[in-house]
Motif scaffolding. Structure first.
Motif, PDB file in Angstrom:
ATOM      1  N   PHE A 110      34.637  45.728  32.842  1.00  0.00           N
ATOM      2  CA  PHE A 110      33.372  46.284  33.315  1.00  0.00           C
ATOM      3  C   PHE A 110      33.591  47.641  33.998  1.00  0.00           C
ATOM      4  CE2 PHE A 110      32.771  41.743  32.787  1.00  0.00           C
ATOM      5  CZ  PHE A 110      31.572  41.700  32.077  1.00  0.00           C
ATOM      6  N   GLN A 121      28.005  46.014  33.489  1.00  0.00           N
ATOM      7  CA  GLN A 121      28.058  45.412  34.819  1.00  0.00           C
ATOM      8  C   GLN A 121      26.717  45.564  35.536  1.00  0.00           C
ATOM      9  OE1 GLN A 121      31.657  45.804  37.358  1.00  0.00           O
ATOM     10  NE2 GLN A 121      30.335  46.877  38.794  1.00  0.00           N
ATOM     11  N   ASN A 200      35.356  43.013  41.488  1.00  0.00           N
ATOM     12  CA  ASN A 200      34.565  44.244  41.595  1.00  0.00           C
ATOM     13  C   ASN A 200      33.502  44.173  42.684  1.00  0.00           C
ATOM     14  OD1 ASN A 200      36.077  44.834  39.358  1.00  0.00           O
ATOM     15  ND2 ASN A 200      34.368  45.451  38.068  1.00  0.00           N
ATOM     16  N   THR A 202      30.449  43.205  43.089  1.00  0.00           N
ATOM     17  CA  THR A 202      29.152  43.818  42.816  1.00  0.00           C
ATOM     18  C   THR A 202      28.042  43.216  43.663  1.00  0.00           C
ATOM     19  OG1 THR A 202      28.851  42.215  41.038  1.00  0.00           O
ATOM     20  CG2 THR A 202      29.751  44.362  40.428  1.00  0.00           C
TER      21      THR A 202
END
Length: 706
Positions: A110, A121, A200, A202
C-alpha cells in the motif's frame, strides 16, 4: 479500566482482547499467512469462537469454515484479513456489512510501496471510516495477549509455544521489529502481557494501543518502537496515563537521521519529524529513550523486576580490580554517582578483609569465594552504611560452578530480602536455571555489567518521574498580548513590540525616521545606546554593517543615522527600510538565545541555549513543547551543558535565573496562543543580567506562515 483511558484505548480493545475472531483468507496450510493465525490461536488456547473464511473449504484446520463473512451466523468481534492487496477493499466492505468491531490487515503493498498503493490504502481507510470499523494496518504483523490466549499473527518466529505470560507490553509500529522483540523476549525468558504492531497505522495507532495497555492491570512495563507520530496529543496523554500509574514507558525511535527518516517514510509513509524535537518531547514527559534493541530489552527487563533505586548512587563490589575501574568509568559517563564509601564503612570492610580496596569500587578479590559469609557484611556496609540506591556485584563466571556458587546463594538471598528498596545486580555468567534462581531472589542478572549501568540510569529516571509532582500550569497570556497575522513580515521593532506585550522584557528603544527624530529619540532612550537599521527584509543586520554600538553623543547619533541609511542603500539595495532603531545598550550579563520553531508533528516548540559558541558550534540547546509553566522552563535552563555560565564562573556574579525562567515560560504561552499562524521566533541575544537586575531581549525576529 478507568473511563478516561477506556475512551482513549477503546478502539484498540478488539485487537488485544477480542471476544471472537474471523480470518478472511483462512488456509488449511499452517505455514501460510492465512493458516498461521489459526494454528497459533489454537496453540495459545484462545477460548473464543474462531471463524475461518474460505469459500472453497468446509473445514479448515479442524474448524468449520464459512464461504463469506456474512455467512457467519454469530457476532464477529475481530476480523483478520490475510488476502492479496487487491482483495483487501472487498474484505473491508464485508467487515462493514457485518458490523465487526475491528479489522486487522496483514496484507502489504500500500502506501509503503508507491502512489498506486497509497490510493488503494486511502480507499480502504475511507470505506472503514464510513462504516465505523476501526482498522489496524495494513502491513501489520498482528497482536497477542498472553492471558487471553490471543496469538493473532503470521510470523514464523513462534514455533511450538506462545510467549511466556508476564508484565511487559510491546507496542511497535514496525511489524517485523515487534515480532523480533517477541522472539528475543522468549530467548531471554521475559514474560509478556500484550503486543500490538500497527504497520502503516492508517487508523488505530501506537498511541491508542499505549493507552489501552497503560490501563491493563497485568501490564507493568511498556516498550514502544516508533517510526512516526500521527496524533501527538493522544500519544502524550497515553504516556502521562502510564506515568501516573507508575508504569515506565521505554521508547526506541526509528528514523533519527535524515537517511533513517527517509527510510521510515518509504516503510510506512510516516512523518518522522525532527529527532531533536522528539527527544525533547520524551524528556518533557518522562519517557526513557533507548538507542538499540539490546538496550530496549535490558531496560524493560530491569523495570519488570519492579525495584526502582532510591537515589542515583551506585555501589560496586567486584572480584576484579580492572572491571571495577571499568564500571566506575561507565557509571560516571551515565550521569550516575560513584560516591566513596563513608570512612567508617571502609574501616569495617578492611577489618573483614584487610587487603580489600574499600572505597567504591570495593574489590573483594577472589577471597570472597573462599569466605562466602563475607557477602552479607560487604553488601550491608555498602547499602546501609554507604546508602547506595543500586549495587552491582561482578562475580565473573563463578555462577557456572554450582558447588562454589551454591555456597554464596544463601547470603545473596539474605541481602535481597533485607534491601527490597534497592536495585541489585549480579554480573555473572549464569545458565538459565541459575539465572531464574537469582531473579526470583530479586537480582537482575547481566553478563555485561556495562549494560546493567544503562539499565540503572533508566530506573533512576523512572523513579524521579514517578516521584515528580504535577507540572505547574502555564502562565496566563499577558493582558494586552496580541496575535500575529499570517503572511505579515515583522521588522525587529515590531517583533519586540509584540514580545513586550506578551510579557517578555525588551530593551528600552524607539524608531526614528529622520535625523532630528533620531536625536530626540536618543535623548529619551539615554546614552550610551545602540543604533540599528530597521527593515523586515534584513534579518542579519550586522553582516551589512547595519549595527552601531556604544553611540555616546548627539553628534554620533547624527552621523550614525546617515551612515546606516547609506549602508542600507549600498549594501542591501532594494530592501525596504522603515527607519533606524535607537536602543538601550545592555552591558555585561550572559548572552542566551530564546526561540520558537514550528515542528510539523508537535507544533510550536520553544528553544533555549546559551549564546555565542555554545549555540553556534556546540549546538548546546534544548526544546520543549509549548505551553508550559515556570518549573519546565527551569528544567530547560538546567539541561544545557553550559548552565554553569549562569551560575557565575571566574568571579562573575550569578545571573538572574528567575527572570530568564519567567521569559521562557511567557514565550511558551505566547507561541501556543498564536495557533497555526506562527512559523518561528528568534530572540538573539537575550541578555541575562546579574541576579535581581532582570533580563532583556536585545534583538528579535518573528516569521509568520503564509
Amino acid at each position: 479500566m478507568t473511563d478516561q483511558n477506556l475512551a482513549a484505548g477503546a478502539r484498540a480493545r478488539p485487537f488485544l482482547n477480542p471476544r471472537s475472531i474471523a480470518i478472511i483468507g483462512a488456509s488449511g496450510d499452517e505455514n501460510k499467512i492465512g493458516g498461521r493465525p489459526i494454528r497459533y490461536l489454537k496453540l495459545a488456547g484462545y477460548q473464543g469462537p474462531i471463524y475461518p473464511i474460505n469459500p472453497t473449504r468446509e473445514v479448515v484446520q479442524g474448524l468449520k469454515a464459512y464461504p463469506s463473512l456474512g455467512a457467519v451466523d454469530a457476532e464477529v468481534d475481530l476480523v483478520v484479513i490475510a488476502v492479496p492487496a487487491q482483495d483487501v477493499l472487498s474484505a473491508v466492505e464485508a467487515c462493514v456489512a457485518k458490523g465487526v468491531n475491528g479489522a486487522m490487515i496483514f496484507s502489504s503493498g500500500f502506501a509503503e510501496v508507491n502512489e498506486e498503493g497509497a490510493a488503494m490504502q486511502e480507499a480502504i481507510v475511507q470505506a472503514a471510516r464510513d462504516g465505523g470499523v476501526p482498522l489496524l494496518g495494513p502491513n501489520c504483523a498482528g497482536t497477542f495477549n498472553t492471558r487471553a490466549g490471543l496469538l493473532a499473527t503470521f510470523t514464523s518466529g513462534i514455533v511450538d509455544k506462545p510467549p511466556r505470560v508476564g508484565s511487559i507490553a510491546l507496542v511497535s509500529q514496525s511489524g517485523a521489529f515487534g515480532i523480533h522483540m517477541i522472539v528475543l523476549a522468549a530467548e531471554r525468558d521475559l514474560g509478556l502481557s500484550m503486543c500490538l504492531t500497527s504497520g502503516n497505522q492508517t487508523d488505530v495507532d501506537v498511541a491508542e494501543a499505549l493507552a489501552y495497555v497503560a490501563d491493563d492491570p497485568d501490564t507493568e512495563v511498556i516498550a514502544v518502537c516508533l517510526e512516526g507520530v500521527r496524533n501527538p496529543d493522544r500519544l502524550l496523554a497515553a504516556v502521562e496515563s502510564a506515568r501516573s500509574k507508575g508504569k515506565p514507558v521505554i521508547v526506541l525511535k526509528l528514523g533519527r537521521s535524515q537517511a533513517g527518516a527517509r527510510a521510515a517514510a518509504s516503510h510506512t509513509a510516516s512523518l518522522a519529524g525532527s529527532d531533536e524535537i522528539f527527544d525533547a518531547i520524551l524528556r518533557q514527559h518522562h519517557v526513557y529513550r533507548v538507542y538499540s534493541i539490546d538496550e530496549l530489552m535490558d531496560v524493560a527487563y530491569a523495570c519488570s523486576l519492579r525495584r526502582y533505586p532510591v537515589n542515583d548512587k551506585v555501589g560496586i563490589i567486584t572480584v576484579s580490580g580492572g572491571v571495577g575501574i571499568l564500571l566506575a568509568d561507565q557509571v560516571e559517563e551515565a550521569g550516575l554517582k560513584v560516591a566513596e564509601m563513608p570512612p567508617e564503612s571502609q574501616a569495617a570492610i578492611r577489618q573483614l578483609l584487610p587487603f580489600a580496596a574499600a572505597g567504591n569500587p570495593v574489590d573483594v578479590t577472589a577471597q570472597v569465594i573462599q569466605q562466602p559469609d563475607l557477602v552479607g557484611p560487604m553488601f550491608e556496609h555498602m547499602l546501609t552504611g554507604g546508602g547506595y540506591g543500586s549495587a552491582i556485584a561482578f562475580f565473573t563466571h563463578i555462577a557456572r560452578n554450582k558447588d562454589l556458587f551454591g555456597k554464596l546463594l544463601p547470603h545473596f538471598e539474605a541481602v535481597a530480602r533485607r534491601h527490597t528498596d534497592r536495585f541489585l545486580v549480579l554480573s555473572t555468567l549464569a545458565g538459565p536455571e541459575m539465572r531464574k534462581k537469582l531473579e526470583a531472589m530479586g537480582y537482575a542478572v547481566f553478563e555485561d555489567p556495562g549494560r546493567a549501568v544503562k539499565a540503572i540510569r533508566a530506573l533512576v529516571r523512572f523513579r524521579e518521574a514517578f516521584d515528580a509532582v504535577a507540572p505547574e500550569a502555564p502562565l496566563p497570556l499577558a493582558e494586552g498580548a496580541r496575535h500575529v497575522q499570517r503572511g505579515t513580515v515583522y521588522d525587529e521593532a515590531q517583533a519586540k513590540e509584540l514580545l513586550a506585550a506578551a510579557g517578555i522584557p525588551c530593551t528600552r528603544e524607539e524608531v526614528a525616521t529622520s535625523v532630528q527624530g533620531a536625536v530626540h529619540a536618543a535623548a529619551r532612550v539615554g546614552f550610551p545606546l545602540v543604533m540599528k537599521i530597521v527593515s523586515p527584509e534584513i534579518q542579519h543586520k550586522s553582516e551589512i554593517g547595519g549595527v552601531l554600538l556604544n553611540v555616546g553623543s548627539t553628534e554620533e547619533v547624527r552621523q550614525g543615522y546617515a551612515t546606516l541609511m547609506d549602508r542600507a542603500q549600498t549594501r542591501a539595495a532594494g530592501a525596504k527600510v522603515t527607519g533606524v532603531l535607537l536602543a538601550q545598550l545592555v552591558k555585561g550579563g550572559v548572552e542566551t538565545i530564546l526561540g520558537v520553531s514550528r515542528d510539523p508533528v508537535f507544533g510550536p516548540m520553544v528553544m533555549f541555549g546559551l549564546g555565542g559558541v555554545f549555540v553556534e558550534v556546540l549546538k548546546d540547546v534544548t526544546f520543549r513543547r509549548a505551553p508550559f509553566g515556570r518549573d519546565e522552563a527551569r528544567r530547560m535552563i538546567r539541561e544545557v551543558k553550559g548552565y554553569a555560565m549562569l551560575q557565575g564562573v571566574r568571579g562573575a556574579p550569578p545571573a538572574d535565573e528567575e527572570a530568564l525562567v519567567e521569559a521562557i515560560a511567557r514565550l511558551s504561552v505566547f507561541a501556543a496562543a498564536q495557533g497555526d499562524a506562527l512559523e518561528s521566533v528568534d530572540i538573539n541575544p537575550f541578555i541575562v543580567l546579574p541576579r535581581g537586575q532582570g533580563a532583556f531581549a536585545v534583538d528579535a525576529f518573528i516569521e509568520t506562515r503564509p
